[in-house]
Design a protein around this motif. Structure first.
Motif, PDB file in Angstrom:
ATOM      1  N   HIS A 155      -6.301  -2.774   0.701  1.00  0.00           N
ATOM      2  CA  HIS A 155      -6.363  -4.203   0.393  1.00  0.00           C
ATOM      3  C   HIS A 155      -7.805  -4.669   0.212  1.00  0.00           C
ATOM      4  O   HIS A 155      -8.072  -5.564  -0.596  1.00  0.00           O
ATOM      5  CB  HIS A 155      -5.679  -4.999   1.499  1.00  0.00           C
ATOM      6  CG  HIS A 155      -4.183  -4.975   1.419  1.00  0.00           C
ATOM      7  ND1 HIS A 155      -3.480  -5.606   0.414  1.00  0.00           N
ATOM      8  CD2 HIS A 155      -3.253  -4.396   2.224  1.00  0.00           C
ATOM      9  CE1 HIS A 155      -2.179  -5.422   0.605  1.00  0.00           C
ATOM     10  NE2 HIS A 155      -2.020  -4.690   1.684  1.00  0.00           N
ATOM     11  N   THR A 174       0.832  -1.204   0.000  1.00  0.00           N
ATOM     12  CA  THR A 174       0.000   0.000   0.000  1.00  0.00           C
ATOM     13  C   THR A 174       0.868   1.255   0.000  1.00  0.00           C
ATOM     14  O   THR A 174       0.495   2.269  -0.585  1.00  0.00           O
ATOM     15  CB  THR A 174      -0.931   0.011   1.208  1.00  0.00           C
ATOM     16  OG1 THR A 174      -0.167  -0.205   2.403  1.00  0.00           O
ATOM     17  CG2 THR A 174      -1.964  -1.119   1.088  1.00  0.00           C
ATOM     18  N   TYR A 210      -9.295  -6.614  -2.967  1.00  0.00           N
ATOM     19  CA  TYR A 210     -10.057  -7.860  -2.773  1.00  0.00           C
ATOM     20  C   TYR A 210     -11.395  -7.780  -3.494  1.00  0.00           C
ATOM     21  O   TYR A 210     -11.794  -8.707  -4.207  1.00  0.00           O
ATOM     22  CB  TYR A 210     -10.234  -8.105  -1.278  1.00  0.00           C
ATOM     23  CG  TYR A 210     -11.311  -9.088  -0.894  1.00  0.00           C
ATOM     24  CD1 TYR A 210     -11.478 -10.296  -1.570  1.00  0.00           C
ATOM     25  CD2 TYR A 210     -12.171  -8.811   0.174  1.00  0.00           C
ATOM     26  CE1 TYR A 210     -12.472 -11.192  -1.192  1.00  0.00           C
ATOM     27  CE2 TYR A 210     -13.154  -9.701   0.555  1.00  0.00           C
ATOM     28  CZ  TYR A 210     -13.307 -10.886  -0.134  1.00  0.00           C
ATOM     29  OH  TYR A 210     -14.286 -11.772   0.240  1.00  0.00           O
ATOM     30  N   GLY A 220      -2.082  -9.973   0.471  1.00  0.00           N
ATOM     31  CA  GLY A 220      -2.951  -8.997   1.120  1.00  0.00           C
ATOM     32  C   GLY A 220      -2.537  -8.756   2.555  1.00  0.00           C
ATOM     33  O   GLY A 220      -1.351  -8.648   2.876  1.00  0.00           O
ATOM     34  N   THR A 221      -3.512  -8.705   3.430  1.00  0.00           N
ATOM     35  CA  THR A 221      -3.267  -8.508   4.853  1.00  0.00           C
ATOM     36  C   THR A 221      -4.332  -9.242   5.648  1.00  0.00           C
ATOM     37  O   THR A 221      -5.458  -9.428   5.156  1.00  0.00           O
ATOM     38  CB  THR A 221      -3.297  -7.007   5.221  1.00  0.00           C
ATOM     39  OG1 THR A 221      -3.190  -6.860   6.643  1.00  0.00           O
ATOM     40  CG2 THR A 221      -4.594  -6.351   4.777  1.00  0.00           C
ATOM     41  N   THR A 224      -2.206 -12.888  -5.053  1.00  0.00           N
ATOM     42  CA  THR A 224      -1.777 -11.605  -4.496  1.00  0.00           C
ATOM     43  C   THR A 224      -1.476 -11.745  -3.010  1.00  0.00           C
ATOM     44  O   THR A 224      -1.940 -12.680  -2.349  1.00  0.00           O
ATOM     45  CB  THR A 224      -2.841 -10.506  -4.689  1.00  0.00           C
ATOM     46  OG1 THR A 224      -3.944 -10.742  -3.797  1.00  0.00           O
ATOM     47  CG2 THR A 224      -3.353 -10.478  -6.120  1.00  0.00           C
ATOM     48  N   LEU A 234      -2.074   0.362  -5.013  1.00  0.00           N
ATOM     49  CA  LEU A 234      -2.670  -0.973  -5.075  1.00  0.00           C
ATOM     50  C   LEU A 234      -4.061  -0.940  -5.688  1.00  0.00           C
ATOM     51  O   LEU A 234      -4.354  -1.676  -6.634  1.00  0.00           O
ATOM     52  CB  LEU A 234      -2.722  -1.586  -3.670  1.00  0.00           C
ATOM     53  CG  LEU A 234      -3.373  -2.965  -3.576  1.00  0.00           C
ATOM     54  CD1 LEU A 234      -2.615  -3.989  -4.418  1.00  0.00           C
ATOM     55  CD2 LEU A 234      -3.446  -3.421  -2.118  1.00  0.00           C
ATOM     56  N   CYS A 282      -3.003 -13.796   3.037  1.00  0.00           N
ATOM     57  CA  CYS A 282      -3.210 -12.733   4.032  1.00  0.00           C
ATOM     58  C   CYS A 282      -2.383 -12.976   5.288  1.00  0.00           C
ATOM     59  O   CYS A 282      -2.850 -13.611   6.245  1.00  0.00           O
ATOM     60  CB  CYS A 282      -4.692 -12.638   4.385  1.00  0.00           C
ATOM     61  SG  CYS A 282      -5.759 -12.236   2.992  1.00  0.00           S
TER      62      CYS A 282
END
Length: 207
Positions: A135, A74, A139, A103-104, A101, A80, A153
């Protein structure tokens, strides 16, 4: 395999790049500056200098790929959420369906408030939600794309060391998961290229 990689100069992305090259895959990495690339010149590595916010640069980096991995962060920006639509568009133009990908954990489902994502609930300890919101946008874009996506994640992500031993869970953070190292996150992300187990799924990863 021919792989298009975004975020190759980042912490997780640089490890993904090393894993792919070590296994003999052909990787095109879109980067903004050669100075940021820690990977030494190697067979199979194609560097495309450009910007993920430029449609032509993204299309060139994705051309001819079998799959895409994005480890874009980010970075206190909207890169992003603005770059993901361009990646999705280029993939569809090329007829590529598989994207993984990073993410978190904030965009996983909350256990205490199942109707919310973790960053929206009391489960998250993060006071600032801007990164998670970025994120979340990515998504949502992937969820609506029709592509075969997987979002890895990680929770708290120190550099750490490679262990090869970790827990994963679909759409949730493993119970009591507190951290996961960069090398282990990169390995799991890379391995999703060869697995369809978590297609169209967010995957929590932690020790």
């Amino acid at each position: 395999m021919k792989l298009s990689l975004f975020g190759a100069t980042g912490r997780v992305g640089s490890h993904i790049l090393a894993n792919a090259l070590q296994d003999g895959h052909e990787v095109t990495a879109l980067i903004r500056s050669l100075v940021k690339l820690s990977q030494a010149p190697a067979d199979g590595l194609h560097v495309s200098t450009g910007n993920v916010l430029q449609e032509a640069d993204v299309a060139l980096a994705i051309h001819g790929a079998d799959a895409v991995i994005s480890a874009l962060g980010t970075d206190k920006s909207t890169t992003l959420s603005e770059g993901m639509p361009l990646i999705i568009k280029a993939m569809k133009q090329e007829g590529i369906s598989r994207i993984i990908t990073v993410g978190t954990a904030g965009i996983l489902q909350s256990r205490v408030s199942p109707e919310l994502l973790r960053y929206q609930s009391s489960e998250s300890r993060q006071k600032l939600t801007r990164a998670a919101e970025e994120h979340h946008k990515a998504y949502t874009l992937l969820e609506q794309s029709g592509l075969d996506w997987t979002i890895v994640c990680p929770t708290y992500l120190p550099d750490g060391v490679y262990t090869g031993t970790y827990r994963v869970e679909a759409n949730h953070l493993p119970v009591d998961g507190a951290q996961i190292s960069v090398p282990d996150t990169a390995e799991f992300t890379y391995k999703q290229l060869f697995s369809m187990e978590h297609v169209r799924t967010r995957v929590g990863i932690a020790y």
